[in-house]
Design an enzyme around this catalytic site. Structure first.
Site, mmCIF file in Angstrom:
data_model
loop_
_atom_site.group_PDB
_atom_site.id
_atom_site.type_symbol
_atom_site.label_atom_id
_atom_site.label_comp_id
_atom_site.label_asym_id
_atom_site.label_seq_id
_atom_site.Cartn_x
_atom_site.Cartn_y
_atom_site.Cartn_z
ATOM 1 N N GLY A 195 -4.232 -4.460 -4.259
ATOM 2 C CA GLY A 195 -5.193 -3.463 -4.734
ATOM 3 C C GLY A 195 -4.411 -2.217 -5.099
ATOM 4 N N HIS A 196 -4.211 -2.008 -6.391
ATOM 5 C CA HIS A 196 -3.447 -0.843 -6.841
ATOM 6 C C HIS A 196 -4.415 0.238 -7.300
ATOM 7 C CE1 HIS A 196 0.291 -3.565 -7.631
ATOM 8 N NE2 HIS A 196 0.120 -3.269 -6.360
ATOM 9 N N LYS A 235 2.224 2.129 -5.081
ATOM 10 C CA LYS A 235 2.900 1.618 -6.290
ATOM 11 C C LYS A 235 2.054 1.821 -7.538
ATOM 12 C CE LYS A 235 3.287 -2.450 -4.405
ATOM 13 N NZ LYS A 235 2.892 -2.146 -3.027
ATOM 14 N N ASP A 261 0.813 -1.223 0.000
ATOM 15 C CA ASP A 261 0.000 0.000 0.000
ATOM 16 C C ASP A 261 0.842 1.266 0.000
ATOM 17 O OD1 ASP A 261 -2.257 -1.658 0.240
ATOM 18 O OD2 ASP A 261 -1.970 -1.745 2.406
ATOM 19 N N GLN A 309 2.299 -6.112 -3.122
ATOM 20 C CA GLN A 309 2.561 -6.137 -1.674
ATOM 21 C C GLN A 309 3.825 -5.330 -1.379
ATOM 22 O OE1 GLN A 309 1.667 -9.514 -3.112
ATOM 23 N NE2 GLN A 309 -0.361 -8.700 -2.801
HETATM 24 P P1 IMP Z 1 -2.508 -12.790 2.005
HETATM 25 O O1 IMP Z 1 -1.567 -12.264 0.982
HETATM 26 O O2 IMP Z 1 -3.945 -12.582 1.658
HETATM 27 O O3 IMP Z 1 -2.203 -14.214 2.362
HETATM 28 O O4 IMP Z 1 -2.289 -11.951 3.357
HETATM 29 C C1 IMP Z 1 -1.071 -12.052 4.116
HETATM 30 C C2 IMP Z 1 -0.705 -10.689 4.702
HETATM 31 O O5 IMP Z 1 -0.347 -9.808 3.642
HETATM 32 C C3 IMP Z 1 -1.846 -9.997 5.434
HETATM 33 O O6 IMP Z 1 -1.298 -9.222 6.494
HETATM 34 C C4 IMP Z 1 -2.438 -9.065 4.394
HETATM 35 O O7 IMP Z 1 -3.106 -7.965 4.964
HETATM 36 C C5 IMP Z 1 -1.168 -8.640 3.678
HETATM 37 N N1 IMP Z 1 -1.386 -8.211 2.294
HETATM 38 C C6 IMP Z 1 -1.614 -8.992 1.215
HETATM 39 N N2 IMP Z 1 -1.734 -8.252 0.102
HETATM 40 C C7 IMP Z 1 -1.558 -6.978 0.475
HETATM 41 C C8 IMP Z 1 -1.527 -5.737 -0.235
HETATM 42 O O8 IMP Z 1 -1.671 -5.678 -1.461
HETATM 43 N N3 IMP Z 1 -1.324 -4.618 0.513
HETATM 44 C C9 IMP Z 1 -1.106 -4.665 1.861
HETATM 45 N N4 IMP Z 1 -1.111 -5.804 2.553
HETATM 46 C C10 IMP Z 1 -1.324 -6.949 1.873
#
Ligand code: IMP
Length: 422
Positions: free
Chosen positions: A38-39, A14, A11, A222
């Protein structure tokens, strides 16, 4: 070739930086992750939230590839493409889906959500999109890949049934929801029909683009501290969000990379559980009150804190950052004092590097250096010289503390609210 990735916990903005940089690109390659990302990109009054499709899609002359290192929820991707089509954004012939990318299937979501429920207080706080279980099937070599969507329907159905049956056999004992094989087959058959024209050999496409001298951006999803190897394990995602992951995910060799742009916020946020040394409820309250820092995928309020130089210095090392893009400077506009974490205190010792164990990391206390706030809006700045002197001091100090040069500064969501340092 340039890699653009996050230096914190995701977040960082990017999507916006990629959109601006894509003005001078021919290709944007998404290296890893799935629709957990989520971009957000704002163009004039229009707001786009992209989950799997690379941000370059919003520039009509840019081609995009969802590369083999990503995991793809076929129905989610269909919906995203349909949404873009409705908004008159052409995807056919411009968007390509690597046959090498693994599929996220309904039973992966069931495992993700069921496992989180079972973890209770110790939960990771995943997005519930099935990302971890899809990567775990890939690692244990039972996953289905996007290329299999092009199989004769009966063979695709057979492979899907086999996976769903294996899931259902253990679902009850594990506390996972059972999944209907018939429904999965029906849903995937529909998605397969839609997605077949987008399928391609991702590695060959990427290498053709390299060989013909195209300007290529690799989009990381991420952020560095969600990387499964280098993040705050186990509070991480299941892919490699660092520069190395950009290479394995796309099949482009490290020797082809000239530039690594690290995107970071002027403060810090994270969603989900895990250590966060500089977390500060008052700052969170202030930012949420401004309508900022709500997740674009799940809508969750993000945890907020001060800039952590210990964290970002490590991210600069891990990724070989050649320049930084600092976003959300305007989030700090109203503050009189702005602390920056320059070291950690743990069990009577002072650390300048993060500890290995998340449990130790969670016990670290921040050592702050406090900067004077500029207390005026920065959102109208269009050049470095337009920024208040105290904001320039703050940004230059951050660059010095983390050991990477300032490249891009962003003071709002708009394309025009972005300028280069100097
Ligand atoms: P997962 O990727 O859904 O397995 O989540 C694992 C961890 O990564 C959690 O803390 C999510 O909130 C975090 N996470 C996954 N994708 C994003 C992203 O695009 N932005 C911020 N945090 C993310």
């Amino acid at each position: 070739m340039t890699i653009v990735l996050g230096l914190q916990w995701g977040d960082e903005g990017k999507g916006k930086i990629l959109d601006v940089m894509a003005a001078e690109a021919d290709w944007v390659l998404r290296a890893q992750g799935g629709n957990n990302a989520g971009h957000t990109v704002e163009i004039g009054k229009e707001k786009y939230v992209l989950h799997l499709v690379p941000s370059g899609i919003l520039r009509s002359d840019v081609s995009c590839l969802i590369a083999g290192g990503a995991v793809v929820d076929p129905s989610g991707l269909v919906k995203e493409i349909e949404g873009l089509t409705q908004r008159k954004i052409r995807t056919r012939g411009r968007l390509h889906l690597a046959a090498q990318a693994h599929l996220v299937l309904p039973h992966h979501r069931a495992v993700d959500q069921g496992s989180e429920k079972r973890r209770g207080h110790g939960k990771i706080g995943t997005t519930g999109r099935g990302i971890g279980p899809a990567y775990s099937d890939k690692a244990i070599r039972v996953g289905l890949r996007a290329g299999e969507l092009a199989l004769p329907p009966a063979e695709l159905a057979r492979r899907l049934r086999e996976r769903v049956t294996a899931h259902n056999r253990v679902a009850r004992s594990q506390g996972w929801e059972k999944i209907s094989a018939t429904q999965t087959v029906r849903e995937m058959a529909q998605a397969a029909k839609f997605l077949r024209p987008y399928l391609a050999d991702g590695v060959t496409l990427a290498h053709r683009a390299v060989a013909s001298g195209k300007r290529i951006l690799i989009e990381g999803a991420q952020g560095t501290f969600l990387d499964v190897d280098h993040g705050t394990y186990p509070f991480v995602t299941s892919s490699h969000c660092t520069a190395g992951g950009a290479c394995t995910g796309t099949g482009v060799p490290p020797t082809a990379i000239q530039r690594v742009v690290g995107v970071l916020k002027a403060y810090t946020t994270r969603v989900g559980g895990g250590p966060f040394v500089t977390e500060d409820g008052t700052l969170g309250h202030l930012l949420h009150g401004m309508g900022r820092e709500f997740g674009s995928t799940t809508g969750r309020a993000r945890r907020c804190g001060w800039f952590d130089a210990v964290l970002v210095r490590r991210a600069v090392q891990l990724n070989g950052v050649t320049e930084m893009a600092i976003t959300n400077l305007d989030g700090l506009d109203g503050l009189e004092k702005i602390p920056v974490c320059v070291g950690y205190r743990l069990k009577g010792k002072i650390l300048s590097e993060p500890p290995v164990e998340s449990s130790d990391w969670a016990k670290c206390r921040p050592i702050y250096r406090v900067f004077e706030g500029w207390c005026e809006p920065t959102t109208e700045a269009r050049h470095w010289r337009d920024l208040p002197r105290k904001a320039r001091i703050y940004l230059s100090a951050i660059a010095g503390l983390v050991g990477a040069p300032l490249g891009i500064i962003s003071v709002g969501a708009g394309r025009e609210q972005t300028f280069r340092h100097g």
